[in-house]
Design an enzyme around this catalytic site. Structure first.
Site, PDB file in Angstrom:
ATOM      1  N   GLY A  64       2.246 -17.901  48.727  1.00  0.00           N
ATOM      2  CA  GLY A  64       2.003 -16.756  47.859  1.00  0.00           C
ATOM      3  C   GLY A  64       2.599 -15.496  48.448  1.00  0.00           C
ATOM      4  CB  CYS A  65       1.663 -11.947  48.033  1.00  0.00           C
ATOM      5  SG  CYS A  65       2.174 -10.305  48.582  1.00  0.00           S
TER       6      CYS A  65
END
Length: 226
Positions: free
Chosen positions: A59-60
């Protein structure tokens, strides 16, 4: 552990999706920094002074850097891009979901203090690895879950970890994490490095990154830095 992790994979991420705040939206208006080949980081050579490197996507990368750097034995983490086909990609290019790259993190660590297998534990404890091309409010292939390996030994440990966590009952759905050979890691633009520390009041940081980090700390059973 099972109950807490299910809370992570269901309650928190449902709440984060509702916020509709994404990593890409937060940085839309930031100045794009074009990189050259000197900004890429090759991982063929081992780290100096007996240290080791590992790379993951979950993810981020703002969240990933913050999480891994909290683990005892990790010296530092770098935000970047890996797993794709475009050379020297920019953040804007990766965000178009056409480069094949995932937002990734390169972790420098001391194997005498924390093992690669323990870093895999950090990896699975700090995300929901059952959501294809998504992590919380962030959607697209650049947010997919990937374990990047550099040696046959790391691949074997990664494959074994997926089997282990699939059987553990931690997650309600099957793990979709990729296990992919790492040939090159591109360092992200400088404003992405340690973004959470530099931008504590950013809306994504306060609504997504920090709650995710706090839940990781409550769930993870390994040793964290004081």
């Amino acid at each position: 552990m099972k109950k807490i992790t299910q809370l992570f994979s269901v309650s928190l991420f449902t709440a984060l999706v509702i916020t509709q705040i994404s990593c890409a939206q937060t940085s839309t208006n930031k100045k794009e920094e074009k990189k050259t080949t000197e900004n890429s980081v090759m991982l063929a050579a081992p780290a100096a002074n007996g240290k080791a490197v590992a790379a993951f996507a979950e993810g981020c990368f703002w969240c990933s850097v913050h999480i891994f750097e909290a683990v005892n034995g990790v010296d530092s983490a770098i935000a970047g891009y890996a797993g794709g086909r475009t050379k020297n990609p920019t953040y804007r290019e990766v965000g178009t979901e056409t480069t094949g790259h995932a937002e990734s993190v390169m972790v420098y660590y001391d194997p005498k203090v924390v093992s690669y297998d323990e870093l895999l534990n950090v990896f699975f404890t700090s995300q929901d690895p059952t959501t294809p091309d998504q992590q919380g409010p962030d959607r697209g292939s650049s947010y997919r879950s990937v374990i990047f390996y550099k040696t046959p030994e790391e691949k074997a440990l990664a494959d074994a970890a997926i089997v282990k966590y699939n059987k553990s009952g931690m997650f309600k759905k099957p793990i979709v994490t990729e296990v992919k050979n790492l040939d090159i890691f591109y360092r992200a633009e400088e404003y992405h490095q340690h973004y959470i520390i530099k931008n504590p009041n950013d809306s994504y940081v306060t609504n997504v990154s920090l709650p995710r980090f706090e839940l990781f700390k409550a769930t993870y059973k390994g040793k964290l830095k004081e």
